[in-house]
Design an enzyme around this catalytic site. Structure first.
Site, PDB file in Angstrom:
ATOM      1  N   GLU A   1       0.879  -1.173   0.000  1.00 22.43           N
ATOM      2  CA  GLU A   1       0.000   0.000   0.000  1.00 22.43           C
ATOM      3  C   GLU A   1       0.916   1.222   0.000  1.00 22.43           C
ATOM      4  OE1 GLU A   1      -2.489   2.586   3.219  1.00 22.43           O
ATOM      5  OE2 GLU A   1      -2.680   0.411   3.410  1.00 22.43           O
TER       6      GLU A   1
ATOM      7  N   ARG B   1       2.022  10.109   0.303  1.00 21.55           N
ATOM      8  CA  ARG B   1       2.563  11.116   1.220  1.00 21.55           C
ATOM      9  C   ARG B   1       3.830  11.762   0.679  1.00 21.55           C
ATOM     10  NH1 ARG B   1       2.395   7.595   6.855  1.00 21.55           N
ATOM     11  NH2 ARG B   1       0.252   6.815   6.642  1.00 21.55           N
TER      12      ARG B   1
ATOM     13  N   LYS C   1     -11.174  -0.005   6.744  1.00 21.04           N
ATOM     14  CA  LYS C   1      -9.952   0.223   7.509  1.00 21.04           C
ATOM     15  C   LYS C   1     -10.324   0.786   8.876  1.00 21.04           C
ATOM     16  CE  LYS C   1      -5.570   2.784   7.324  1.00 21.04           C
ATOM     17  NZ  LYS C   1      -4.573   3.367   6.422  1.00 21.04           N
TER      18      LYS C   1
END
Length: 214
Positions: free
Chosen positions: A41, A45, A130
C-alpha cells in the site's frame, strides 16, 4: 470477493509503504515478495508515490498487488488508478472516492471507526473497512463491539499493529488483514536493507499462516 481482496486476505498483512526514492520501489516489492508478502500500500505522502506505483504496476507480476494509501481526495484516487493502483485505501470515509472506485471496479478500503461511517460504507456496497488508528480507537475491543451490529463487515486495523501483536489481531474472525509499516520501515528502505525487509516479511507471513492454519 474480488481477486485482489482474496489475495489481501490470504497474505494477511498489507504493508503501509512510504517511498521517498522512486528507484526503491522495484527492489522493495521484490524483497517483500521473497518474504511471502507481495503486497504494498504505497501511501501518497511523497511526491514520488505515483511514480513508485507505476514502477511496480509495470512489472506486470500477477503475484504482486500494489495499491495506493492515504487517499483523501477524488483527484488523488483518479491519479492513483491511472498509475496502476489495484486498490485504494483511505484514512477516513470519503463517499466520492468510494463511489468512484465502486463504479470503476476498483477495490477500496475506506477508513471507518464509527457505526455511522460503517453504515455509509455498507450503503455503498463496501464490506471491508480500515480501522485507523486502531490503537487509539479501541483496538480489538472496539471492532468486536462493532461486529455485533455489522456481522458481515470485516476490518483492516492499522496503527499500533506490529510483529508482537499480529497473531492476536489475526485470530479475530472479523479481521480480514492488518496494515502496518513495521516490515518496511522508511529507515530500512532508505538504507537499502532489503534483506532485513525480506526477513521481517517472512516472519510476518509465518505468523499469518500459523494463525490461519495454511
Amino acid at each position: 470477493m474480488s481477486k485482489v481482496m482474496d489475495i489481501l486476505e490470504q497474505v494477511g498483512v498489507i504493508p503501509v509503504v512510504v517511498i521517498e526514492n522512486e528507484n526503491d520501489a522495484t527492489p522493495l516489492i521484490k524483497a517483500m515478495k521473497d518474504g511471502g508478502i507481495p503486497v504494498a500500500e504505497v501511501t501518497l505522502r511523497t511526491p514520488v508515490a505515483l511514480g513508485a506505483i507505476r514502477q511496480v504496476a509495470a512489472l506486470a507480476d500477477p503475484d504482486i498487488v500494489v495499491g495506493a494509501g492515504s487517499v483523501t481526495t477524488i483527484e488523488q484516487c483518479r491519479e492513483a488508478v491511472r498509475a496502476g493502483a489495484q486498490f485504494i485505501v483511505s484514512p477516513g470515509f470519503c463517499e466520492e472516492v468510494v463511489k468512484f472506485c465502486v463504479e470503476h471496479g476498483v477495490d477500496v478500503i475506506p477508513g471507518c471507526v464509527t457505526p455511522t461511517e460503517i453504515i455509509k460504507a455498507v450503503a455503498c456496497g463496501i464490506n471491508t473497512v480500515k480501522f485507523f488508528p486502531a490503537n487509539i480507537y479501541g483496538g480489538l475491543s472496539a471492532m468486536k463491539a462493532l461486529n455485533g451490529p455489522f456481522p458481515r463487515v470485516s476490518f483492516v486495523p492499522t496503527g499500533g499493529v506490529n510483529g508482537d501483536n499480529l497473531k492476536e489481531y489475526l485470530k479475530a474472525p472479523y479481521i480480514r488483514a492488518v496494515g502496518g509499516s513495521w516490515i518496511c520501515s522508511k529507515k530500512d528502505i532508505a538504507n537499502g536493507d532489503f534483506d532485513h525487509i525480506t526477513a521481517l516479511c517472512r516472519a510476518a507471513r509465518e505468523s499469518v499462516d500459523a494463525v490461519r492454519n495454511v
